[in-house]
Scaffold this motif. Sequence first.
Motif, short mmCIF file in Angstrom:
data_model
loop_
_atom_site.label_atom_id
_atom_site.label_comp_id
_atom_site.label_asym_id
_atom_site.label_seq_id
_atom_site.Cartn_x
_atom_site.Cartn_y
_atom_site.Cartn_z
N GLU A 4 -42.24 34.40 26.17
CA GLU A 4 -41.28 33.66 25.35
C GLU A 4 -39.95 34.39 25.28
OE1 GLU A 4 -44.61 31.47 22.62
OE2 GLU A 4 -43.12 32.74 21.58
N ALA A 5 -40.01 35.69 25.06
CA ALA A 5 -38.78 36.48 24.94
C ALA A 5 -37.95 36.43 26.22
CB ALA A 5 -39.13 37.93 24.60
N LEU A 6 -38.61 36.30 27.35
CA LEU A 6 -37.89 36.37 28.63
C LEU A 6 -37.72 35.00 29.28
CD1 LEU A 6 -39.76 39.54 29.85
CD2 LEU A 6 -37.31 39.41 29.37
N GLY A 7 -38.18 33.96 28.60
CA GLY A 7 -38.01 32.62 29.13
C GLY A 7 -38.82 32.39 30.40
N LEU A 8 -40.00 32.99 30.47
CA LEU A 8 -40.84 32.87 31.67
C LEU A 8 -41.98 31.90 31.41
CD1 LEU A 8 -41.07 36.69 32.31
CD2 LEU A 8 -39.86 35.07 33.80
N GLN A 9 -42.41 31.20 32.47
CA GLN A 9 -43.60 30.37 32.37
C GLN A 9 -44.82 31.30 32.45
OE1 GLN A 9 -43.39 27.27 35.41
NE2 GLN A 9 -41.16 27.45 35.31
N GLN A 10 -45.89 30.90 31.75
CA GLN A 10 -47.08 31.77 31.71
C GLN A 10 -47.63 32.05 33.12
OE1 GLN A 10 -49.48 32.75 28.99
NE2 GLN A 10 -48.17 32.25 27.27
N ASP A 11 -47.54 31.05 34.01
CA ASP A 11 -48.08 31.27 35.36
C ASP A 11 -47.12 32.06 36.24
OD1 ASP A 11 -46.17 29.37 35.80
OD2 ASP A 11 -47.43 28.02 36.95
N GLN A 12 -46.05 32.53 35.63
CA GLN A 12 -45.09 33.36 36.35
C GLN A 12 -45.27 34.83 35.98
OE1 GLN A 12 -41.20 31.94 35.35
NE2 GLN A 12 -40.21 32.79 37.16
N VAL A 13 -46.32 35.09 35.19
CA VAL A 13 -46.51 36.43 34.65
C VAL A 13 -47.87 36.96 35.09
CG1 VAL A 13 -46.67 37.77 32.52
CG2 VAL A 13 -45.12 35.82 32.63
N GLN A 14 -47.87 38.18 35.60
CA GLN A 14 -49.12 38.83 36.04
C GLN A 14 -49.31 40.12 35.24
OE1 GLN A 14 -51.50 37.99 38.69
NE2 GLN A 14 -52.53 39.59 37.52
N ILE A 15 -50.48 40.24 34.61
CA ILE A 15 -50.80 41.47 33.87
C ILE A 15 -51.41 42.47 34.85
CG2 ILE A 15 -52.19 42.44 32.01
CD1 ILE A 15 -52.34 39.61 30.83
N THR A 16 -50.95 43.72 34.80
CA THR A 16 -51.48 44.72 35.72
C THR A 16 -51.70 46.07 35.03
OG1 THR A 16 -49.32 45.59 36.39
CG2 THR A 16 -50.20 43.77 37.69
N SER A 17 -52.52 46.88 35.67
CA SER A 17 -52.62 48.29 35.33
C SER A 17 -52.89 49.05 36.63
CB SER A 17 -53.76 48.55 34.35
OG SER A 17 -54.07 49.92 34.34
N SER A 18 -52.04 49.98 36.94
CA SER A 18 -52.28 50.81 38.14
C SER A 18 -53.45 51.73 37.88
CB SER A 18 -51.05 51.65 38.47
OG SER A 18 -49.93 50.84 38.57
N GLN A 19 -53.68 52.03 36.62
CA GLN A 19 -54.76 52.94 36.26
C GLN A 19 -56.13 52.28 36.40
OE1 GLN A 19 -53.78 56.04 33.78
NE2 GLN A 19 -55.54 55.79 32.42
N SER A 20 -56.29 51.10 35.76
CA SER A 20 -57.60 50.43 35.81
C SER A 20 -57.71 49.48 37.00
CB SER A 20 -57.83 49.64 34.52
OG SER A 20 -57.00 48.49 34.50
#
Length: 237
Positions: free
Chosen positions: A201-217
Amino acid sequence: MKTAGKRGGGATGEDRTGGRTDRKGAPGAPLSHPGADPSNPLHTQPIEFIGSFPDPQVRVDPQLPEIAFIGRSNVGKSRLLNALVGRPGLARVSGSPGKTTLLNFYRLPGFYLVDLPGYGFARASEGARAGYRKLVTGYLRSRMTLAGVVWLFDIRHQPSSDDIEMQRLLAESGRPVLAVLTKADKLTRSNLPVRTRELSEALGLQQDQVQITSSQSRLGVVELATSIVAAAAGEDT
Ligand code: GDP
């Protein structure tokens, strides 16, 4: 990757090769390497560091689509690049953020990964900031071969003023953007969807435009690699 805003103009700068080729990462890593994940499409391809360049119009041969990585200094960009391609030493994980003002090119068989310098380094001088702006603005606005931008955020932080400036620049350039939230291992699983929604919401992005990641896990790394391969091939994911 989704396109935001209007299309930017074509390349206008000179097509000259400039810059240093001092190697920031490992040279042409072998195709098969220990720890390769066969489900990650980037782990089974050869990758080679091409060079570091100060000129956003640098000509690299052969011309191939480019996928650029950008984000605030210390966001976890180097570590994510290394996890994506499965070579821990490829991009240098920074001890001193904000030092690089060069574009780092890595070649895969069908495209280049371009590591753009991190922004928002608090102690950068005015001159360094101006140089940074010129390099990155020139690249994002005019680079004909740029197929998509991977834009990184630390999942724990609110967007900074530099992030908002980057948002404007990306919207104006009209480039396809995939937003990547880094360091997800720092949050509990139940917090992940909450922060994802807030940041989208803060960045005006669509949810399917966002990928959650962790280099650690390694959360989301294979998914991101798959999106990058598709974007480089010109597919909308
Ligand atoms: P860059 O400046 O954006 O290239 O960031 P780096 O990749 O150098 O990482 C900055 C710091 O964040 C380093 O101390 C990394 O070890 C740490 N870091 C990067 N990714 C992760 C992650 O997924 N989880 C955790 N816990 N730490 C990370």
